[in-house]
Design an enzyme around this catalytic site. Structure first.
Site, short mmCIF file in Angstrom:
data_model
loop_
_atom_site.label_atom_id
_atom_site.label_comp_id
_atom_site.label_asym_id
_atom_site.label_seq_id
_atom_site.Cartn_x
_atom_site.Cartn_y
_atom_site.Cartn_z
N ILE A 1 2.42 -22.91 42.56
CA ILE A 1 2.11 -22.53 41.18
C ILE A 1 2.45 -23.64 40.20
O ILE A 1 2.23 -23.50 38.99
CB ILE A 1 2.87 -21.25 40.78
CG1 ILE A 1 4.38 -21.43 40.98
CG2 ILE A 1 2.35 -20.05 41.58
CD1 ILE A 1 5.21 -20.24 40.51
N GLY B 1 6.06 -30.91 39.92
CA GLY B 1 6.85 -31.72 38.99
C GLY B 1 7.47 -32.89 39.69
O GLY B 1 7.18 -33.14 40.87
N GLY B 2 8.34 -33.61 38.96
CA GLY B 2 8.99 -34.78 39.55
C GLY B 2 9.90 -34.41 40.71
O GLY B 2 10.10 -35.19 41.63
N ASP C 1 16.51 -32.64 28.22
CA ASP C 1 15.08 -32.76 28.55
C ASP C 1 14.30 -31.58 27.98
O ASP C 1 13.52 -30.93 28.67
CB ASP C 1 14.90 -32.84 30.07
CG ASP C 1 13.54 -33.44 30.46
OD1 ASP C 1 12.90 -34.08 29.59
OD2 ASP C 1 13.12 -33.28 31.60
#
Length: 814
Positions: A508, A511-512, A626
């Site tokens: 779904i 990312g990193g 972040d």
């Protein structure tokens, strides 16, 4: 083959003296001795060096057991080995005092002796290393040591463990150039409150240095003139997407000779193959459609022994800049700023100039040593790079400089009962003290109020499996995570079942850190399973940080950690499932229905509540570091929850104004003050949240390189439009007609305050929350919901405004 097995093997190597070897100021030649091809009568040549067989006429040997390979080996050196069934030594005559390199070669090739089963201790004057295990994969193991030798004889001793044996394939021992490693170097002391540089109080050559890592950063495997092996750095990158390899540069000119001692490199510091390649920062898109850019920091995370002094050498060569001082960037160790690179007046101003910096660094209890380079926003060229990296463990020398030939005999027998008594007595005392302290601690806990903060929810407890785990292993041995909630562990088989064995159809998000899968646990709970690339080791600090932060905090507007898994080299985090995905996915480049302005305000308020809780109510205070629209998730009712705490840092102590740390985050959201000065505060999150507010208002990426230069950066463009009084022109058309003007005025005022250049001029997250709720009141009270009075609608979540901000009385007068 005949084999003689005396109680002690003494292999006395009497080689010719280095009678003609001198070190003129203009050069150095690697000596021809000692290079020994162990267990063989034949010479072999490797990397241009002749390794002499042990039957060479320049040496005398007793007969000894040897072993030959029955299969293909990685080097001719590993074709034969000398086997030691009992304690044995090599003795070397030393004719020149100086710094020596000792290199021992091992490989578990296929043989009748089953070399992979060998267990033995290796010792020499000033150093000791236990080789506990060999992998049965025919791989080569090289043990390399740097040490100062001033005695006429140097001895290497092999001591097999009971019912085992020792072996070695090849030995190298030779004197090094005088200025290869300085005797005095700087110590970098890192702490949350006061990272600092100071001279190392000890003499470096009173230690033995054992090589742990030698990386040709950005390059390929290479062997230098000292036969040191430099390997690629890629497997140690924490964020591979943040860097790329430079094109090789071949015209390296050394500015120093062998009689010079740093920072300028000489031809023995590192080869041109190292100084001519580099890892370079890059700006990269983390989402092809949204054009989100990641900050171009490069971080290397290297395994080392815990709580141990290490010698760190970092190699640089600027072949990118047209002139000196154009490229300036920052070097950090363990997230602490060390110094700006290319500001040292002792570095040659003629480019390209190879140079290096040396540090003594004590490793922490994570088992990793982290080094980072990051661009400096104030530099003319926004670039950072590294060409080479060396890490050596520092082993303290004992008082004695030699190993007696009768070591381990009668004296040890007499002292053994005494030693056993001391050890057993110490253990008993230790456990008694621990028991008493534990009892007192429990009494203290019971006296405290057991009721948790009302904002916290119950912590789910999921039984863990019995599979081997890095975290539990570290806990037994003195974990870096003493308060980790091991009750949150979820067995790997359960997660495979929940995600259909991590089927691609369950993905779904990406990312990193890795892929995110939708899963259903055995108890029926729907979860999001974030899985790192198995066995990569990348993202381990973020993985541990996320567990530590989320296992301690619970809040309605923070994504809950359901559990984690670290079995079989996996790093998996399991969260509550957020059905509506990220805030970003509802704003632009999407097929999802547009959010109304009131929904957007409620989402911003929810995210602000979560961040305010982190800053002020979480234990010790936490800075997210972040904050961005992809880290604000929405549940089925569009309730916002802040996520992704891998970069989070504990806030400054009461007597501190900030936390000094390397820059991490996402380009476009980063606080410019934090970017320039590496000083992290809660106001850095406030700045990033201001960018999110602009995204919510404008529904466009924070960096869009397809737009004209003045519009490319959303923060700059938004502030410019606000100052010109034309902010209406950049509002998302889908909500433009929904926004009540007083609400818009208040919202744009919040954005302007959050995006102040200086952190001290920005509001706290509590102030931002108050004003956002005020903007929602204005929206509801004066547009579409006139039956609801402004004063009755205002809900401040127990957060008091500062006098300089709007108050309810101002609403009545307006």
């Amino acid at each position: 083959m005949a084999t003689v097995q005396p109680r002690r093997w003494v292999l006395l190597l009497v080689f010719l003296r280095f009678s003609s070897l001198q070190f003129p100021s203009v050069g150095y030649n690697v000596p021809d001795k000692y290079f020994i091809n162990c267990g063989s009568n034949n010479d072999v040549t490797v990397s241009g060096k002749v390794y002499v067989g042990e039957s060479n006429p320049v040496a005398r040997f007793s007969r000894s057991q040897t072993e030959s390979s029955g299969s293909q080996v990685p080097s001719p050196l590993y074709q034969t080995a000398r086997i030691f069934p009992c304690e044995s030594v090599y003795d070397f005559n030393i004719d020149i005092n100086g710094t020596y390199l000792l290199r021992l070669h091992f490989s578990t090739f296929s043989s009748s002796s089953n070399l992979s089963s060998a267990r033995f201790n290796l010792s020499f004057p000033g150093g000791f290393s236990m080789l506990q295990k060999f992998d049965d994969d025919n791989s080569a193991l090289v043990k390399e040591f740097f040490m100062q030798i001033t005695s006429p004889t140097f001895r290497i001793t092999f001591r097999p463990l009971p019912s085992s044996f020792a072996f070695v394939h090849a030995i190298e021992l030779f004197v090094l150039p005088h200025y290869l490693i300085a005797d005095q170097v700087a110590r970098f002391t890192y702490s949350v409150s006061n990272p600092a540089m100071s001279p190392y109080s000890g003499v470096l050559y009173s230690q033995v240095l054992e090589t742990k890592h030698r990386l040709n950063v950005g390059g390929k495997t290479t062997i230098d003139s000292l036969l040191r092996k430099w390997i690629p750095d890629d497997t140690y990158l924490a964020y591979p997407e943040s860097a790329h390899n430079s094109s090789p540069y071949n015209d390296i000119k050394y500015r120093a000779n062998v009689n010079s001692d740093g920072p300028n490199a000489n031809l023995f510091s590192a080869p041109t193959d190292v100084y001519g390649t580099a890892k370079v920062t890059k700006i990269m898109s983390t989402n092809a459609s949204d054009v989100e850019y990641k900050l171009s920091n490069i971080t290397w995370s290297l395994p080392v022994e815990k709580n141990t002094n290490h010698f760190l050498r970092l190699h640089f060569c600027d072949f990118f800049s047209l002139q000196n001082d154009l490229t300036v960037f920052n070097l950090s160790i363990y997230d602490r700023l060390v110094l700006p690179i290319n500001q040292d007046p002792n570095v040659s101003s003629v480019l390209p100039a190879p140079y290096y910096y040396d540090f003594v660094v004590r490793s922490d209890d994570s088992g990793l040593l982290q080094v980072s380079v990051a661009p400096d926003a104030s530099a003319y060229v926004h670039n950072a790079f590294l060409n080479g990296l060396e890490i050596m463990k520092m082993i303290a020398l004992p008082n004695s400089v030699s190993v007696p030939s009768d070591l381990g005999k009668s004296n040890s027998k007499h002292h053994l009962p005494v030693l056993l008594g001391l050890v057993l007595g110490g253990l008993v005392l230790f456990f008694v003290v621990v028991a008493i302290l534990g009892f007192l601690w429990l009494l203290k806990i019971r006296k405290q109020n057991p009721v948790e903060n009302s904002n916290w929810l119950p912590m789910p407890v999921i039984a863990g499996g019995s599979s081997h785990s890095r975290l539990t292993e570290e806990s037994v041995q003195g974990s870096s995570l003493p308060k980790i909630n091991l009750g949150l562990k979820i067995p790997l088989p359960d997660l495979k079942l929940a995600t259909n064995n991590f089927h691609a159809g369950q993905i779904i998000g990406k990312g990193g850190f890795g892929n995110v899968y939708k899963g259903v646990l055995k108890n029926g709970m729907i979860v999001a399973v974030k899985r790192s690339q198995p066995g990569s080791g990348q993202g381990l600090p973020e993985f541990l940080t996320e567990i530590m932060v989320l296992s301690k905090i619970r809040h309605k507007h923070l994504v809950s950690l359901v559990g984690y898994c670290d079995e079989s080299l996996e790093m998996i985090l399991v969260y509550e499932y957020m059905e509506k995905g990220t805030l970003r996915s509802h704003l632009y480049n999407t097929t999802l229905p547009s959010l109304s302005w009131e929904q957007r305000l409620e989402i911003c308020i929810g995210a602000a509540k979560g961040l305010h809780y982190l800053h002020k109510e979480a234990v010790g205070g936490i800075i997210h570091r972040d904050v961005k629209s992809t880290n604000i998730l929405l549940n089925e009712n569009h309730v916002a929850k802040v996520s992704d705490f891998g970069l989070s840092r504990k806030g400054p102590l009461e007597h501190q104004s900030h936390v000094s740390t390397g820059v991490k985050g996402t380009l476009g959201y980063l606080d410019p003050e934090y970017l320039r000065r590496h000083k992290l505060t809660e106001k850095s999150d406030v700045y990033s949240f201001g960018i999110v507010l602009l995204e919510v208002l404008c529904a466009r990426p924070v960096i869009d390189s397809s737009l004209p230069s003045e519009q490319m950066n959303l923060a700059e463009w938004g502030l410019l439009c606000k100052s010109r009084g034309v902010i209406q022109g950049i509002i998302d058309p889908s909500v433009k007609d929904q926004i009540e003007q007083h609400s818009l005025r208040k919202f744009s005022e919040i954005v302007g305050k959050c995006l102040q250049e200086v952190g001290s001029d920005r509001p706290t997250m509590g102030d931002v929350l108050w004003d956002l709720e005020y903007a929602l009141v204005l929206q509801r009270g004066l547009h579409g919901n006139n039956s609801i009075s402004v004063s009755a609608s205002l809900q401040l979540s127990n957060v008091l405004p500062l006098p300089s901000f709007s108050t309810p009385s101002q609403v009545s007068s307006g």
